[in-house]
Design a protein around this motif. Structure first.
Motif, PDB file in Angstrom:
ATOM      1  N   PHE A  79       0.845  -1.196   0.000  1.00 12.30           N
ATOM      2  CA  PHE A  79       0.000   0.000   0.000  1.00 12.30           C
ATOM      3  C   PHE A  79       0.883   1.249   0.000  1.00 12.30           C
ATOM      4  O   PHE A  79       1.756   1.415   0.861  1.00 12.30           O
ATOM      5  CB  PHE A  79      -0.914   0.015   1.225  1.00 12.30           C
ATOM      6  N   ASP A  83      -2.358   4.649  -3.193  1.00  9.32           N
ATOM      7  CA  ASP A  83      -3.336   3.575  -3.016  1.00  9.32           C
ATOM      8  C   ASP A  83      -4.374   3.942  -1.958  1.00  9.32           C
ATOM      9  O   ASP A  83      -5.578   3.732  -2.149  1.00  9.32           O
ATOM     10  CB  ASP A  83      -2.630   2.276  -2.607  1.00  9.32           C
ATOM     11  N   LEU A  84      -3.907   4.493  -0.842  1.00 10.40           N
ATOM     12  CA  LEU A  84      -4.826   4.862   0.242  1.00 10.40           C
ATOM     13  C   LEU A  84      -5.784   5.953  -0.201  1.00 10.40           C
ATOM     14  O   LEU A  84      -6.984   5.912   0.107  1.00 10.40           O
ATOM     15  CB  LEU A  84      -4.020   5.325   1.462  1.00 10.40           C
ATOM     16  N   ILE A  87      -8.392   4.416  -2.545  1.00  9.62           N
ATOM     17  CA  ILE A  87      -9.370   3.593  -1.818  1.00  9.62           C
ATOM     18  C   ILE A  87     -10.378   4.479  -1.091  1.00  9.62           C
ATOM     19  O   ILE A  87     -11.595   4.255  -1.165  1.00  9.62           O
ATOM     20  CB  ILE A  87      -8.660   2.654  -0.821  1.00  9.62           C
ATOM     21  N   GLY A  90     -12.547   6.141  -3.655  1.00  8.71           N
ATOM     22  CA  GLY A  90     -13.482   5.184  -4.237  1.00  8.71           C
ATOM     23  C   GLY A  90     -14.645   4.879  -3.300  1.00  8.71           C
ATOM     24  O   GLY A  90     -15.801   4.800  -3.729  1.00  8.71           O
ATOM     25  N   LEU A  91     -14.341   4.718  -2.016  1.00 12.14           N
ATOM     26  CA  LEU A  91     -15.393   4.473  -1.022  1.00 12.14           C
ATOM     27  C   LEU A  91     -16.341   5.656  -0.923  1.00 12.14           C
ATOM     28  O   LEU A  91     -17.566   5.493  -0.836  1.00 12.14           O
ATOM     29  CB  LEU A  91     -14.766   4.182   0.344  1.00 12.14           C
ATOM     30  N   ILE A 195     -11.038   1.721  -6.021  1.00 10.44           N
ATOM     31  CA  ILE A 195     -10.724   0.816  -4.910  1.00 10.44           C
ATOM     32  C   ILE A 195      -9.848  -0.339  -5.402  1.00 10.44           C
ATOM     33  O   ILE A 195      -8.871  -0.721  -4.744  1.00 10.44           O
ATOM     34  CB  ILE A 195     -12.020   0.269  -4.273  1.00 10.44           C
ATOM     35  N   ALA A 196     -10.202  -0.878  -6.576  1.00  9.84           N
ATOM     36  CA  ALA A 196      -9.412  -1.978  -7.146  1.00  9.84           C
ATOM     37  C   ALA A 196      -7.976  -1.533  -7.427  1.00  9.84           C
ATOM     38  O   ALA A 196      -7.020  -2.253  -7.128  1.00  9.84           O
ATOM     39  CB  ALA A 196     -10.073  -2.475  -8.432  1.00  9.84           C
ATOM     40  N   GLU A 197      -7.839  -0.312  -7.972  1.00  7.44           N
ATOM     41  CA  GLU A 197      -6.505   0.225  -8.245  1.00  7.44           C
ATOM     42  C   GLU A 197      -5.722   0.383  -6.941  1.00  7.44           C
ATOM     43  O   GLU A 197      -4.518   0.109  -6.884  1.00  7.44           O
ATOM     44  CB  GLU A 197      -6.629   1.589  -8.938  1.00  7.44           C
ATOM     45  N   GLY A 198      -6.425   0.831  -5.893  1.00  6.56           N
ATOM     46  CA  GLY A 198      -5.781   1.001  -4.597  1.00  6.56           C
ATOM     47  C   GLY A 198      -5.323  -0.318  -4.003  1.00  6.56           C
ATOM     48  O   GLY A 198      -4.374  -0.368  -3.212  1.00  6.56           O
ATOM     49  N   LEU A 199      -5.998  -1.414  -4.390  1.00  3.59           N
ATOM     50  CA  LEU A 199      -5.637  -2.757  -3.914  1.00  3.59           C
ATOM     51  C   LEU A 199      -4.685  -3.443  -4.892  1.00  3.59           C
ATOM     52  O   LEU A 199      -4.488  -4.662  -4.825  1.00  3.59           O
ATOM     53  CB  LEU A 199      -6.904  -3.595  -3.731  1.00  3.59           C
TER      54      LEU A 199
END
Length: 228
Positions: A79, A83-84, A87, A90-91, A195-199
């Motif tokens: 991470f 990424d954070l 995410i 995205g949320l 979110i997927a990109e962040g993961l």
């Protein structure tokens, strides 16, 4: 200006506009919650803040590059700061899109008077998404070109074009409720993608934009059919 730099500039401008469509849709939907006389101002302020945010991030380009460095590892996934942010953004986008869809489908069946949202609250929500979209946009620009001035020009030109078309896009979406729901579904898909990109799970953007364009085309055909 060499041909290579010119091609890079044009490519980056087009890419920035494509990436900025999500931003325009989000701002357009949020501005509809304001009185009519304040909507244009909200769109202009929102896009102006997007421009300022991008220029500030470009000025701190060395800091931006550090966002790609791993901060910690969890369940085998690296991470970074980027990424954070993706995410969280995205949320937030998923939450806002779901909330807007619920209000436009469920609440419309209830006898509730429409209550306008305060201008400052709308701008606050726009700022959050501006930051997310801006960081993604700038990192994309850094990966595409080396010259800093090309990035500045591309950002200024793309935001200027977005300002010119934002009103038309907003009016078109407002006139057709089905398009507004479709746009919110697009934003939900963008939220899931962030979110997927962040993961660290990469989803090719061409698939997303193709599905969005196809759905939009089908919706427009349906609107034209119903208008006859």
């Amino acid at each position: 200006m060499t041909t290579e730099i010119l091609i890079s500039l044009i490519t980056l401008i087009v890419l920035e506009i494509v990436l900025g469509i999500d931003n325009i849709i989000f701002i357009s939907i949020l501005s509809d919650k304001l009185p009519v006389d304040k909507r244009k101002k909200a769109r202009l302020v929102g896009l102006s803040l997007a421009l300022i945010t991008r220029l500030i991030l470009l000025a701190g380009i060395s800091w931006i590059m550090k966002l790609d460095k791993t901060l910690f590892v969890f369940s085998g996934i690296d991470f970074s700061g980027k990424d954070l942010i993706l995410i969280i953004g995205g949320l937030f986008l998923l939450y806002k899109s779901n909330k807007e869809i619920f209000e436009k489908t469920e609440d419309e069946h209830e006898d509730k008077p429409f209550v306008y949202t305060s201008f400052s609250k709308i701008i606050g929500q726009i700022i959050i998404l501006d930051l997310v979209f801006s960081i993604d946009s700038i990192i994309t620009a850094v990966g595409l070109v080396d010259e800093l001035w090309v990035m500045y020009v591309a950002v200024i030109v793309s935001i200027s074009i977005m300002m010119m078309v934002a009103g038309t896009i907003s009016t078109f979406i407002s006139k057709h409720p089905s398009l507004k729901i479709l746009a919110l579904c697009f934003l939900m898909m963008i939220g899931i993608t962030l979110i997927a990109e962040g993961l660290n799970f990469h989803i090719p953007k061409q698939y997303i934009y193709f599905s969005m364009a196809f759905s939009f085309l089908v919706n427009v055909i349906q609107i034209r059919k119903n208008a006859k």
